[in-house]
Design a protein around this motif. Structure first.
Motif, short mmCIF file in Angstrom:
data_model
loop_
_atom_site.label_atom_id
_atom_site.label_comp_id
_atom_site.label_asym_id
_atom_site.label_seq_id
_atom_site.Cartn_x
_atom_site.Cartn_y
_atom_site.Cartn_z
N GLY A 12 1.90 2.61 -4.86
CA GLY A 12 0.88 3.10 -5.78
C GLY A 12 0.98 2.54 -7.19
O GLY A 12 0.18 2.93 -8.05
N GLU A 16 -7.30 10.78 -12.48
CA GLU A 16 -8.33 11.17 -11.53
C GLU A 16 -8.21 12.66 -11.21
O GLU A 16 -9.20 13.39 -11.14
CB GLU A 16 -8.23 10.36 -10.23
CG GLU A 16 -9.43 10.65 -9.31
CD GLU A 16 -9.18 10.40 -7.84
OE1 GLU A 16 -8.08 10.74 -7.35
OE2 GLU A 16 -10.07 9.88 -7.18
N GLY A 49 0.79 -1.23 0.00
CA GLY A 49 0.00 0.00 0.00
C GLY A 49 0.81 1.27 0.00
O GLY A 49 0.28 2.34 0.25
N GLY A 74 0.60 9.56 -3.32
CA GLY A 74 0.47 8.14 -3.00
C GLY A 74 1.20 7.24 -3.98
O GLY A 74 1.00 6.03 -3.98
N ASN A 75 2.04 7.83 -4.83
CA ASN A 75 2.78 7.06 -5.83
C ASN A 75 4.27 7.35 -5.72
O ASN A 75 4.67 8.51 -5.58
CB ASN A 75 2.30 7.43 -7.24
CG ASN A 75 0.85 7.04 -7.47
OD1 ASN A 75 -0.05 7.64 -6.90
ND2 ASN A 75 0.64 6.03 -8.27
N ALA A 81 -12.69 6.60 -8.81
CA ALA A 81 -11.81 7.05 -7.73
C ALA A 81 -10.55 6.19 -7.72
O ALA A 81 -10.63 4.96 -7.69
CB ALA A 81 -12.53 6.95 -6.38
N VAL A 82 -9.39 6.84 -7.72
CA VAL A 82 -8.15 6.06 -7.77
C VAL A 82 -7.95 5.30 -6.46
O VAL A 82 -8.17 5.83 -5.38
CB VAL A 82 -6.95 6.97 -8.13
CG1 VAL A 82 -6.62 7.96 -7.03
CG2 VAL A 82 -5.72 6.12 -8.48
N THR A 83 -7.59 4.03 -6.59
CA THR A 83 -7.56 3.10 -5.46
C THR A 83 -6.35 2.17 -5.64
O THR A 83 -6.00 1.83 -6.76
CB THR A 83 -8.85 2.24 -5.46
OG1 THR A 83 -9.97 3.11 -5.45
CG2 THR A 83 -8.93 1.32 -4.26
N LYS A 84 -5.75 1.78 -4.52
CA LYS A 84 -4.63 0.83 -4.61
C LYS A 84 -5.20 -0.59 -4.64
O LYS A 84 -5.78 -1.05 -3.67
CB LYS A 84 -3.69 1.02 -3.41
CG LYS A 84 -3.04 2.42 -3.45
CD LYS A 84 -1.95 2.63 -2.45
CE LYS A 84 -1.40 4.04 -2.61
NZ LYS A 84 -0.23 4.36 -1.84
N SER A 117 -2.31 1.19 -8.79
CA SER A 117 -3.49 2.07 -8.78
C SER A 117 -4.42 1.83 -9.97
O SER A 117 -3.96 1.76 -11.11
CB SER A 117 -3.04 3.53 -8.77
OG SER A 117 -2.35 3.82 -7.58
N LEU A 148 -4.59 -3.22 -1.91
CA LEU A 148 -5.24 -3.09 -0.60
C LEU A 148 -6.73 -3.37 -0.71
O LEU A 148 -7.51 -3.01 0.16
CB LEU A 148 -5.04 -1.67 -0.04
CG LEU A 148 -3.62 -1.29 0.36
CD1 LEU A 148 -3.59 0.13 0.92
CD2 LEU A 148 -3.04 -2.26 1.39
N CYS A 149 -7.12 -3.99 -1.81
CA CYS A 149 -8.53 -4.17 -2.10
C CYS A 149 -8.75 -5.63 -2.47
O CYS A 149 -7.94 -6.22 -3.19
CB CYS A 149 -8.86 -3.27 -3.30
SG CYS A 149 -10.55 -2.80 -3.45
N LEU A 150 -9.82 -6.22 -1.99
CA LEU A 150 -10.15 -7.59 -2.37
C LEU A 150 -11.04 -7.57 -3.62
O LEU A 150 -11.83 -6.65 -3.80
CB LEU A 150 -10.83 -8.33 -1.22
CG LEU A 150 -9.94 -8.54 0.02
CD1 LEU A 150 -10.75 -9.16 1.16
CD2 LEU A 150 -8.74 -9.41 -0.32
N ALA A 204 -3.49 7.91 -11.24
CA ALA A 204 -3.64 8.97 -10.24
C ALA A 204 -3.77 10.33 -10.93
O ALA A 204 -4.59 11.16 -10.54
CB ALA A 204 -2.46 8.96 -9.27
#
Lengths: 293, 158
Positions: B48, B114, B45, B133-134, B57-60, B51, B63-65, B111
């Motif tokens: 980035g 967005e 996380g 975040g990158n 919405a930009v998301t990593k 991403s 960190l996401c299932l 990123a």
């Protein structure tokens, strides 16, 4: 990541029943930014992940003049930063959430997840303490409310009982002439996790210097964010000078039991918080903190 | 372990898939769907590189299932270009030295995209904050900031 089952309850009642059924084998999952990382590192290994991200009614921000602000537990950091009532009535809080972590985390992480995970190296808890926030907790027997200072217990520990879910937070309406300040200190700008932070709230007298209703809270440098009552008392009803700012900062430093780890030892974190407390008081009073006392 | 039947819109196309509970979104995109533009970098996380856009919405995605994408719209770096025509950001990253090794580039592009969607003419400071975040270990970032500014001008017809 170790295997687990995911449950996606449709209602809070179903979610609470699942927690009751699976007890210690279950973890509550909201945005996922902290929990996915913790599961990948095997810091936690739940057998059942109860996803509450789709539950209705927990993603709203509302404001009214009598009750103040209500933020649902599933509201994302970026939504708080962009919220019109938060920007209008609690601008320091809007700025805090607008600079928390990084854009990706602000789009995915939730305020409820942030508080329940209770990692000290974060921004919201100290500021919410200074604002006098309380949490609303759902359980099988109904809802209960707790002041934030009772909810925040220790390092990665809250007052949530097994089987409970944080439903939201409430912040009282600002008092007339209330002012709020928040400052955080990062080890490097790219790290995103504060090593220390401080929040200050007070009601300003006519000359801007006779402060009442003072709350000073510190976070990140300590295992759990906490209010510093003695420093707040020292700042109450007295003319704010640089000497008084230093006196309050010394009271903060004296009472700390800071974290000591690779990101900063206890001596360093104490020194940072002492300087941060002095600066925030001086800035709030319109004084130049770069001058010596 | 539970399996989840998910429906989502991926780069504009509706798809359905079965994913195990512990499937990361990044792994789902790369290993199950073959969309290897999304990179796995630090996998914690921080960097980035993974991403993507979730509902814009930009998301990593590390960190996401994958089950969290159910019912939502995902855009990956493969969805930025319009056929053979590169997105203005992709052109600008090439012409302004916005990359060297290129590993972080998909994350920076997502990123940046967005940012420009919500703020068509950002300042240098706004660009740097939006890209905080990158991580890039080649360019020193100046080329990336220059590229985003150039793309903003191009998209505004300047």
């Amino acid at each position: 990541m170790l295997p687990f089952d995911i449950e996606t309850p449709a209602t809070m009642a179903e979610a609470l029943a699942l927690l009751d059924q699976h007890d210690e084998d279950a973890s509550v999952f909201a945005g996922g930014t902290a929990l996915v990382f913790a599961m990948r590192q095997r810091m936690i290994a739940p057998r059942v992940v109860v996803s509450i991200g789709q539950l209705p009614g927990l993603s709203e921000i509302t404001y009214c003049e009598t009750e103040g602000l209500h933020i649902g537990a599933l509201v994302r950091h970026g939504q708080i930063a962009a919220s019109a009532p938060v920007r209008r009535h609690y601008p320091a809080l809007a700025r805090l959430f607008g600079s928390l972590a990084n854009p990706q985390v602000r789009n995915q992480g939730t305020v409820g997840g942030n508080l329940c995970y209770a990692d000290p190296a974060t921004d919201p808890p100290s500021c919410l303490l200074a604002l006098g926030a309380e949490v609303i907790i759902a359980g099988r027997m109904g809802q209960r409310r707790l002041p934030m200072r009772a909810f925040l217990v220790d390092f990665f520990t809250t007052a949530l009982e097994p089987g409970e879910i944080l439903a939201g937070i409430r912040i009282p309406p600002p008092l007339p002439d209330e002012r709020v300040f928040y400052h955080r200190h990062l080890r490097t700008p790219a790290e995103h996790r504060p090593v220390a932070n401080v929040a200050l709230r007070f009601v300003s007298g006519p000359d801007g210097r006779d402060w009442q209703n003072v709350r000073l809270a510190v976070g990140a440098a300590v295992p759990v964010a906490r209010v510093m009552d003695e420093a707040a008392r020292a700042l109450t009803g007295r003319p704010i000078t640089l000497a008084l700012a230093s006196e309050a900062a010394a009271l903060v430093a004296e009472k700390l039991e800071p974290i000591s780890d690779a990101r900063g030892d206890a001596v360093f974190r104490t020194a940072v918080l002492r300087a941060a407390a002095r600066r925030i008081v001086a800035e709030a009073a319109g004084l130049d903190w770069t001058e010596s006392a | 372990m539970s399996t989840h039947h998910i429906h989502l819109t991926l780069n504009g196309e509706p798809i359905a898939a079965d994913v195990p509970g512990n499937r990361l979104l990044a792994d789902f995109l790369r290993d199950d769907l073959g969309l290897t533009g999304t990179k796995r970098g630090c996998e914690t996380g921080v960097c980035g590189a993974c991403s993507v856009h979730l509902d814009g919405a930009v998301t990593k995605s590390c960190l996401c299932l994958a089950f969290q994408a159910d019912g939502r719209s995902i855009t990956t770096v493969e969805g930025l270009a319009d056929g053979a025509t590169l997105h203005a950001l992709q052109e600008a990253f090439m012409t302004h030295g916005g990359l060297q090794c290129g590993y972080c580039t998909p994350g920076f592009l997502m990123a940046s995209a967005e940012l420009l969607a919500g703020n068509p003419m950002p300042s240098d400071d706004e660009i740097r904050k939006a890209l905080s975040g990158n991580l890039c270990r080649c360019t020193g970032y100046q080329g990336i900031v220059d590229a985003v500014k150039a793309a903003a001008r191009a998209l505004n017809g300047l």
